[in-house]
Enzyme design. Sequence first.
Site, PDB file in Angstrom:
ATOM      1  N   HIS A   1      -2.219  -3.439   0.152  1.00 44.14           N
ATOM      2  CA  HIS A   1      -2.025  -1.975   0.168  1.00 44.14           C
ATOM      3  C   HIS A   1      -3.240  -1.378   0.875  1.00 44.14           C
ATOM      4  O   HIS A   1      -3.516  -1.701   2.027  1.00 44.14           O
ATOM      5  CB  HIS A   1      -1.837  -1.528  -1.286  1.00 44.14           C
ATOM      6  CG  HIS A   1      -1.345  -0.138  -1.478  1.00 44.14           C
ATOM      7  ND1 HIS A   1      -0.830   0.634  -0.472  1.00 44.14           N
ATOM      8  CD2 HIS A   1      -1.290   0.639  -2.593  1.00 44.14           C
ATOM      9  CE1 HIS A   1      -0.471   1.817  -0.955  1.00 44.14           C
ATOM     10  NE2 HIS A   1      -0.754   1.851  -2.248  1.00 44.14           N
TER      11      HIS A   1
ATOM     12  N   HIS B   1       5.172  -3.125   7.427  1.00 47.36           N
ATOM     13  CA  HIS B   1       5.229  -2.060   6.421  1.00 47.36           C
ATOM     14  C   HIS B   1       6.568  -2.133   5.715  1.00 47.36           C
ATOM     15  O   HIS B   1       7.575  -2.462   6.332  1.00 47.36           O
ATOM     16  CB  HIS B   1       5.063  -0.687   7.099  1.00 47.36           C
ATOM     17  CG  HIS B   1       4.677   0.377   6.145  1.00 47.36           C
ATOM     18  ND1 HIS B   1       5.594   1.068   5.409  1.00 47.36           N
ATOM     19  CD2 HIS B   1       3.461   0.839   5.788  1.00 47.36           C
ATOM     20  CE1 HIS B   1       4.951   1.933   4.644  1.00 47.36           C
ATOM     21  NE2 HIS B   1       3.667   1.814   4.842  1.00 47.36           N
TER      22      HIS B   1
ATOM     23  N   ASP C   1      -3.533   0.984   8.667  1.00 48.45           N
ATOM     24  CA  ASP C   1      -4.797   0.286   8.433  1.00 48.45           C
ATOM     25  C   ASP C   1      -5.313  -0.482   9.642  1.00 48.45           C
ATOM     26  O   ASP C   1      -6.444  -0.957   9.631  1.00 48.45           O
ATOM     27  CB  ASP C   1      -4.645  -0.698   7.263  1.00 48.45           C
ATOM     28  CG  ASP C   1      -4.511   0.038   5.952  1.00 48.45           C
ATOM     29  OD1 ASP C   1      -5.218   1.034   5.794  1.00 48.45           O
ATOM     30  OD2 ASP C   1      -3.705  -0.378   5.111  1.00 48.45           O
TER      31      ASP C   1
END
Length: 430
Positions: A267, A306, A362
Amino acid sequence: MADTLTITDNRTGKQYEVPITDGTIKAMDLRKIKASEEDFGLMTYDPAFTNTASCRSAITYIDGDKGELEYRGYPIEQLAEKSTYLEVAYLLMFGELPTPTQLHDWEQGIVKHTLLHENIKHLMRGFRYDAHPMGVFLSTVGALSTFYPDAKKVHDPEMRLKHIKRLIAKTPTIAAYAYRHTTGKFYVYPDNNLSFAGNFLNMLFKMTEAKFEVNPVLERALDILFILHADHEQNCGTNAMRAIGSSEVDPYSALAGASAALYGPLHGGANEAVLTMLREIGSKANVPAFIEKVKKGEGRLMGFGHRVYKSYDPRARIIKKAAYDVFEVTGTNPLLDLALELERIALEDEYFVKRKLYPNVDFYSGLIYQALGFAPEMFTVLFAIPRTAGWVAQWDELHRDADQKIARPRQIYTGYRTRDYIPMEKRGKE
Ligand code: ACO
């Protein structure tokens, strides 16, 4: 005629009409489907909630196939370009963009809460010198619950709002103290004359100078990053916030749990993992071999893939652009070339194309954070600060939703049934 789903149960030959609303059926409507009178009724099995809506929400909309993200209907691209983090926090919370007066009152209502109780400072001093700042962050947020016993009044909307403002205000101070702690530096008190991002940079980096000069480009880049990370509907951390909040615990305890969920490498911990991965790869020449390893299942390409986005994460695109603005000030990050090469190869490779694996938020955020002077351990904390706005908005929505009850999933029991206790002397003898 209302939409319905007709189900024929082959076990009994019976037919059932199940209403369809908003493209969903109610899992509880399946309970009436029984093989016999004693049967418990049909349940759904969805271990990672991959096809289950747990709430109705009007906060954040994502179209994962098209790569679209909107807060309260406003596209993320427009907010990143034109808004500020605190304005976005207001939008997430109240559903509309504020008037100038509303924004002023909101900002003032937040900045007056930026200070931490002195005992919190002492508590934070107790952590080991090398404590991970995310561990420090989530424990300290949890500890705040002991300072604000009235936060337990979760049914009082005014009380909720008071603590929501406190949380948005205090998370940067906690994050900055956690960072200064791990670097062995004195803690810097908030300066409420600065912007939200400016004050955060000041608390992080001020040394002995009389006045720390906040670079406006870096201040704006950080604010954009905060906007991009503010909410993302029912992700792992937000689901934790809602699940814990559904027990009617105070928001500090719930937010500590949500932060713990965010801490994980799948995450919010992924941005730290991306940097580690890039360092391990080392040079462009090693990229093809690394990709081959990933394809063999020996590790993942961190910052890729994702649960919801099956195309380019719109946040990654904005971050990639913001990275260049930051590098103009700080000088380029040598790992950028490596990241670009990794992205180029992965986007052409059949393994990633077939699985619709694209860069997520990210992939590039770590590169900016590093250019801003942060150690990788701080990256997830930098995610948790703005995500606080989303968590508290979702938590408030939870408490306004009459459909919500304590979150408590079912299970499919796969273990033994009733058996007699075996005395110690008889164990292992059969
Ligand atoms: N690298 C290589 N293969 C991957 C990756 C990856 N990053 N992500 C998914 N896959 C593969 C899986 O191995 C699987 O392949 P298979 O069908 O041959 O078994 C397929 O793609 C589907 O993957 P799942 O794990 O089923 O997808 P899920 O939706 O459960 O996982 C997740 C999503 C956790 C984000 C995953 O893509 C991942 O681990 N990515 C790397 C970590 C990361 O970047 N996390 C940050 C996400 S953004 C955020 O949380 C803020």
